[in-house]
Design an enzyme around this catalytic site. Structure first.
Site, PDB file in Angstrom:
ATOM      1  N   TRP A  11       0.830  -1.032  -0.099  1.00 18.98           N
ATOM      2  CA  TRP A  11       0.065  -0.127  -0.031  1.00 18.98           C
ATOM      3  C   TRP A  11       0.890   1.199  -0.054  1.00 18.98           C
ATOM      4  CZ3 TRP A  11       1.799   2.290   4.221  1.00 18.98           C
ATOM      5  CH2 TRP A  11       2.293   1.684   5.384  1.00 18.98           C
ATOM      6  N   ASN A  12       2.167   1.166   0.287  1.00 16.18           N
ATOM      7  CA  ASN A  12       3.002   2.476   0.449  1.00 16.18           C
ATOM      8  C   ASN A  12       3.260   3.073  -0.908  1.00 16.18           C
ATOM      9  OD1 ASN A  12       4.730   0.349  -0.056  1.00 16.18           O
ATOM     10  ND2 ASN A  12       6.304   1.255   1.324  1.00 16.18           N
ATOM     11  N   LYS A  33      -2.442  -8.321  -7.529  1.00 17.20           N
ATOM     12  CA  LYS A  33      -3.455  -8.323  -6.272  1.00 17.20           C
ATOM     13  C   LYS A  33      -2.840  -6.767  -5.497  1.00 17.20           C
ATOM     14  CE  LYS A  33      -5.599  -8.512  -2.554  1.00 17.20           C
ATOM     15  NZ  LYS A  33      -5.085  -7.432  -1.894  1.00 17.20           N
ATOM     16  N   ALA A  40      -2.862  -3.862  -2.809  1.00 17.52           N
ATOM     17  CA  ALA A  40      -3.239  -3.646  -1.321  1.00 17.52           C
ATOM     18  C   ALA A  40      -4.726  -3.320  -1.245  1.00 17.52           C
ATOM     19  CB  ALA A  40      -2.372  -2.824  -0.570  1.00 17.52           C
ATOM     20  N   GLY A  67       6.666  -6.901   0.736  1.00 13.30           N
ATOM     21  CA  GLY A  67       6.050  -6.961   1.912  1.00 13.30           C
ATOM     22  C   GLY A  67       6.812  -7.199   3.103  1.00 13.30           C
ATOM     23  N   SER A  68       6.545  -7.692   4.136  1.00 10.70           N
ATOM     24  CA  SER A  68       7.161  -7.884   5.361  1.00 10.70           C
ATOM     25  C   SER A  68       8.100  -9.157   5.169  1.00 10.70           C
ATOM     26  CB  SER A  68       6.552  -7.882   6.528  1.00 10.70           C
ATOM     27  OG  SER A  68       5.726  -9.070   6.321  1.00 10.70           O
ATOM     28  N   GLU A 125      10.992  -8.956  -2.503  1.00  9.65           N
ATOM     29  CA  GLU A 125      11.399  -7.528  -1.913  1.00  9.65           C
ATOM     30  C   GLU A 125      10.937  -7.380  -0.502  1.00  9.65           C
ATOM     31  OE1 GLU A 125      11.056  -3.838  -0.715  1.00  9.65           O
ATOM     32  OE2 GLU A 125      10.249  -3.261  -2.614  1.00  9.65           O
ATOM     33  N   LEU A 126      11.673  -7.710   0.538  1.00 11.29           N
ATOM     34  CA  LEU A 126      11.134  -7.774   1.809  1.00 11.29           C
ATOM     35  C   LEU A 126      11.587  -6.755   2.783  1.00 11.29           C
ATOM     36  CD1 LEU A 126      11.443 -11.799   2.178  1.00 11.29           C
ATOM     37  CD2 LEU A 126       9.553 -10.489   1.279  1.00 11.29           C
ATOM     38  N   CYS A 129      10.058   0.971   2.495  1.00 15.24           N
ATOM     39  CA  CYS A 129      11.108   0.136   2.997  1.00 15.24           C
ATOM     40  C   CYS A 129      12.626   0.433   2.882  1.00 15.24           C
ATOM     41  CB  CYS A 129      11.083  -1.205   2.137  1.00 15.24           C
ATOM     42  SG  CYS A 129      10.986  -0.683   0.295  1.00 15.24           S
ATOM     43  N   GLU A 149      11.537  -2.343  11.486  1.00 11.61           N
ATOM     44  CA  GLU A 149      11.545  -0.899  11.046  1.00 11.61           C
ATOM     45  C   GLU A 149      10.389  -0.242  11.543  1.00 11.61           C
ATOM     46  OE1 GLU A 149      11.171  -1.346   6.267  1.00 11.61           O
ATOM     47  OE2 GLU A 149      10.300  -3.252   7.211  1.00 11.61           O
TER      48      GLU A 149
END
Length: 489
Positions: A158-159, A182, A184, A237-238, A259-260, A293, A390
């Site tokens: 979503w960022n 998909k 967010a 995401g995380s 990409e975590l 991130c 984070e």
């Protein structure tokens, strides 16, 4: 809400499958809210496994035609898509500010940034080169050819509601793949508008499919991971969620791009231009209200200049304007979720209770919006929560260091390695530190780590795979060998 747009057709409350704007098979829906005031913006289809199946089948059906479409033709469509994004930039930015909360000027910048990925990939569509390989057998000729991997699933955060769509799907489509995206659940409206413009640019049906979900997010994600039609999954995401998705993809042996999480160190040496360093730090810390991130998370300042930098940073923070992203002069919008506000408050309180000094801000701002007062903390140490996690909020946490060797060890003391930053005038030190930092990207005297031409990705538990540049397109290609026996002439 559509009344706020110049092009009202960009306000869409349906998903996109096989070129049709559709509702969920179950007819369930979820609401999207404005994080600045809590007002409902729209209702979207709450999709499920049945909808995912329709989307992946549509992508599979479109694949045979798209992968054989000349790269030049694909590139022309993608270039037109980028142009349409720029032409509709004001409306796309409006949608983004409404659902994400970031200041309008920043949202407009993201649209330009997102379109830039499409512009770059439009050229790369023609450059998916193979190779001729010298053979050890003089009677053979060996060719390495590159072809699209197939149907790709893209799970976007979503960022960055625009850039994460174009950075993933744009590269896949340029490579000749078809996609199921998909977005967010908090920020689907920007993605849907971008998909509409893709259709207007000439993307055939089934090339770009958008499935939406909020409550059934985990169900939809699991369905995409386990669907054997999908040959690759790209996720931002995380780290914990990335590990879960990897496990879910194991049965189908998908190719993955992950990409975590990040925990970016920002190092300021005493030989830096101090005013410039603070300006760079602000750009790397406050962008998207600290919700990126690669935001500066652990700010290491050489002890001899620590107090000077802290004072300059406090003055910068005092001049930040917090509020609705559409208000004139606002530089810090709301956090996108209530969870983010609670996390920021927890980080600040934990640091203070562990001995940190709060020099500015750090309060939850009351009201209906998700606002948190930007904070500056000093006297931080590696035992604190903010050193391990984070922060994902406008909280600047400063750690003193003495020597170059000390700070490299401190910076690398993390399980993740995505972005990192170094401020120094010493040319030799720039190279030494850049080469020793365990991160996928190092910014030297700059707070910007990404762009259409730049490889973006992490090391360690920040994941694997690259986005951006030629490397971003290569992630969606497979290399095959063709060995040809050549009779003696």
């Amino acid at each position: 809400m559509a009344n706020r747009l110049i092009n009202k057709t960009l306000f869409i409350e349906k998903a996109l499958i096989d070129g049709q704007w559709v509702t969920a098979q179950s007819q369930e829906r979820f609401d999207v809210f404005n994080p600045s005031n809590g007002e409902k913006l729209a209702t979207l289809p709450e999709m499920d496994i049945e909808d995912v199946t329709l989307a992946t089948k549509a992508a599979a059906s479109a694949l045979s035609s798209w992968k054989t479409t000349p790269g030049k033709t694909r590139g022309q469509i993608i270039r037109k898509w980028a142009n349409l994004m720029n032409e509709n930039g004001a409306d796309l930015a409006t949608l983004m500010t409404l659902e994400n909360g970031k200041p309008y000027a920043e949202a407009k910048g993201e649209i330009t940034f997102a379109a830039g990925y499409l512009e770059f990939y439009s050229g790369e569509a023609e450059r998916c080169y193979g190779e001729i390989v010298p053979s050890s057998n003089s009677s053979n000729r060996v060719f390495a050819i590159k072809q699209p991997i197939g149907v790709v699933a893209c799970l976007a955060p979503w960022n960055f509601p625009a850039a994460m769509i174009t950075r993933k799907a744009g590269a896949a489509i340029a490579a000749g793949c078809t996609t199921v995206v998909k977005p967010a659940g908090e920020t689907p409206l920007t993605a849907l508008a971008i998909a509409f413009l893709g259709e207007q640019a000439g993307l055939p049906k089934g090339i770009l499919n958008i499935v939406t979900a909020m409550r059934k997010l985990e169900t939809v994600g699991k369905a995409l991971c386990e669907d054997k039609i999908v040959k690759k999954l790209s996720f931002t995401g995380s780290t914990p969620v990335g590990k879960l998705l990897m496990a879910q993809c194991a049965s189908s042996l998908k190719k993955l791009s992950m990409e975590l999480g990040g925990n970016s160190p920002f190092i300021i040496f005493e030989d830096s231009d101090l005013d410039q360093a603070v300006d760079i730090l602000m750009s790397a810390k406050i962008r998207n209200s600290g919700q990126t991130c690669v935001c500066a998370n652990r700010i290491y300042v050489q002890r001899s200049i620590h107090d000077i930098i802290a004072a300059k940073l406090v003055e910068k923070f005092k001049n930040l304007k917090i509020g609705d992203g559409f208000l004139e002069g606002v530089t810090v919008g709301p956090l996108t979720s209530k969870r983010g506000v609670q996390k920021a408050a927890r980080h600040v309180q934990e640091a203070i209770s562990s001995g940190a000094k709060l020099l500015h801000g750090g309060n939850v701002i009351p009201g209906h919006g998700n606002f948190f007062e930007p904070a500056v903390l000093t006297s931080m140490n590696p035992t604190m929560l903010s050193h391990r996690e984070e922060i994902f909020a406008p909280v600047a946490a400063l750690y003193p260091f003495d020597t170059e060797e000390d700070v490299i060890e401190m910076a690398n003391n993390s399980e993740v390695g995505l972005g990192s930053y170094v401020c120094t005038k010493d040319g030799a030190r720039q190279w030494r530190v850049a080469e020793q930092l365990e991160a996928g990207m190092v910014g030297i005297n700059t707070g910007v780590l990404s762009g259409g031409e730049i490889p973006f990705g992490g090391l360690k538990q920040s994941g694997f795979g690259l986005e951006g540049g030629k490397w971003g397109v290569e992630e969606y290609l497979v290399t095959r060998a063709v060995i040809m026996a050549v009779p003696d002439v």
